[in-house]
Structures are given as structure tokens and as C-alpha cells.
Write a protein that holds these residues in place. Sequence first.
Motif, PDB file in Angstrom:
ATOM      1  N   ALA A  97     -21.044   1.771  -2.634  1.00  0.00           N
ATOM      2  CA  ALA A  97     -21.070   0.334  -2.335  1.00  0.00           C
ATOM      3  C   ALA A  97     -22.475  -0.091  -1.893  1.00  0.00           C
ATOM      4  N   LEU A  98     -23.124   0.725  -1.075  1.00  0.00           N
ATOM      5  CA  LEU A  98     -24.486   0.410  -0.653  1.00  0.00           C
ATOM      6  C   LEU A  98     -25.416   0.300  -1.852  1.00  0.00           C
ATOM      7  N   LEU A 139     -34.630   6.229  -5.621  1.00  0.00           N
ATOM      8  CA  LEU A 139     -35.343   5.121  -6.266  1.00  0.00           C
ATOM      9  C   LEU A 139     -34.376   4.398  -7.183  1.00  0.00           C
ATOM     10  N   LEU A 140     -34.267   3.099  -6.993  1.00  0.00           N
ATOM     11  CA  LEU A 140     -33.390   2.284  -7.831  1.00  0.00           C
ATOM     12  C   LEU A 140     -34.199   1.785  -9.015  1.00  0.00           C
ATOM     13  N   ASP A 141     -33.593   1.830 -10.190  1.00  0.00           N
ATOM     14  CA  ASP A 141     -34.307   1.350 -11.369  1.00  0.00           C
ATOM     15  C   ASP A 141     -33.624   0.151 -11.957  1.00  0.00           C
ATOM     16  N   VAL A 159     -27.925  -3.801   5.470  1.00  0.00           N
ATOM     17  CA  VAL A 159     -26.540  -3.717   4.995  1.00  0.00           C
ATOM     18  C   VAL A 159     -25.717  -2.995   6.054  1.00  0.00           C
ATOM     19  N   ASN A 160     -24.515  -3.485   6.309  1.00  0.00           N
ATOM     20  CA  ASN A 160     -23.565  -2.835   7.219  1.00  0.00           C
ATOM     21  C   ASN A 160     -22.199  -2.871   6.545  1.00  0.00           C
ATOM     22  N   ALA A 206     -27.430  -2.937  -2.939  1.00  0.00           N
ATOM     23  CA  ALA A 206     -28.899  -2.869  -2.933  1.00  0.00           C
ATOM     24  C   ALA A 206     -29.475  -3.345  -4.257  1.00  0.00           C
ATOM     25  N   ARG A 207     -28.799  -3.064  -5.340  1.00  0.00           N
ATOM     26  CA  ARG A 207     -29.288  -3.471  -6.668  1.00  0.00           C
ATOM     27  C   ARG A 207     -29.257  -4.993  -6.860  1.00  0.00           C
ATOM     28  N   THR A 208     -28.535  -5.719  -5.999  1.00  0.00           N
ATOM     29  CA  THR A 208     -28.413  -7.173  -6.143  1.00  0.00           C
ATOM     30  C   THR A 208     -29.168  -7.945  -5.069  1.00  0.00           C
ATOM     31  N   MET A 209     -29.815  -7.249  -4.150  1.00  0.00           N
ATOM     32  CA  MET A 209     -30.446  -7.913  -3.010  1.00  0.00           C
ATOM     33  C   MET A 209     -31.740  -8.619  -3.403  1.00  0.00           C
ATOM     34  N   THR A 210     -32.051  -9.670  -2.641  1.00  0.00           N
ATOM     35  CA  THR A 210     -33.293 -10.415  -2.799  1.00  0.00           C
ATOM     36  C   THR A 210     -33.987 -10.461  -1.449  1.00  0.00           C
TER      37      THR A 210
END
Length: 170
Positions: free
Chosen positions: A107-108, A168-170, A55-56, A112-116
Motif C-alpha cells: 500500500a505504501l 527506487l520507484l520508476d 504516509v501513515n 508513493a507512486r501517486t504522491m505530489t
Amino acid sequence: MSAFTVRPAVSEDGAGILALHRKVAAKPGGLARRPDEVTADYVAHAMAVADDGGVNLVAVDTDGTVCGELHVERMKVAIFAHVLTDLTVAVDPDWQGRGVGSALFRALIEIARTMTPPVGRIELWTGAANLGAQRLYQRLGFKIEGRMTGRGRYPDGSVDDDIVMGLLLD
């Protein structure tokens, strides 16, 4: 207070990112780089990581001037592919304390929560003496996970520890 927006960086932001990082690096403790280490190649790499799973992001003021930037890359080894690492954030000293860093991180985290494939962890390091950054990261949910003793050596020969932090993202 001037307004700013956060958006993904585009190639046209390269010169603004370079100028920003050089300005921040010139301030003691601003970046873990000297101004002469902030080159066009350094910026090109930072921008390329976004095209390779990272991500940038940039924060730009109403005139389109880059006042903040954040880049992070995805680890390439399969067992660690859920990790965003090697995070760098730079905020123009004139914009510090105005919410730019927080907005970049929010925003990051949202992206990140939507990335695949899914991202489960964001990690960073910060100087032990940079208590303001540590407080910001903790407010955003990062936890202190460890200390890397004597990791940074300044031009005057003094050393500083790095604080390892993770979210840690949940």
C-alpha cells in the motif's frame, strides 16, 4: 486466518497504534524503541508526518483492532524532497507471518507512486540480525545499500549493525 484491511490512519487510531507499538516494543528486536519510549507524543508525531508529506497506514482486523502500522516521512530539504525516510513498521506478534507487513508495504509503494511532488525513493534501516525483515524488504524490491556498524546499542550493552535499504520507484 482472520481478515484485515489496510487504510490510511485517522486520529481515532491513535490509541490502537500506541497499544500496538508498546506490544511490539516489548518483544526483543520488535522495534528500535523500548516500551517506555512509546508514548502518546511518539504516536502523535508518527501520525503528524502523514499530514506533512509523509504516509501513515494501519492494518485493522474485522473488529477494527489495529494489527499493523507503518509510517514514513518525506525529507524537507529540496534536493531530497523525493525521498520517503525514517520508516517504521510494527506488526502485532500475533499477526506476524500473515501478510500484514507485506500488505502495508504494498500500500505504501502504491501511494508513493501517486504522491505530489513525485516520490522516487523509499529508504529504511533494519537490524543486521533481523534477517526475516531483510528478506521481506528484498521481496518487495528493496536493495541492501550499506551497513552502519554498531549503530544500535541494546539495554544489555550489546550492539547491532543497521542495514541500509532503499527502493527506487520508476
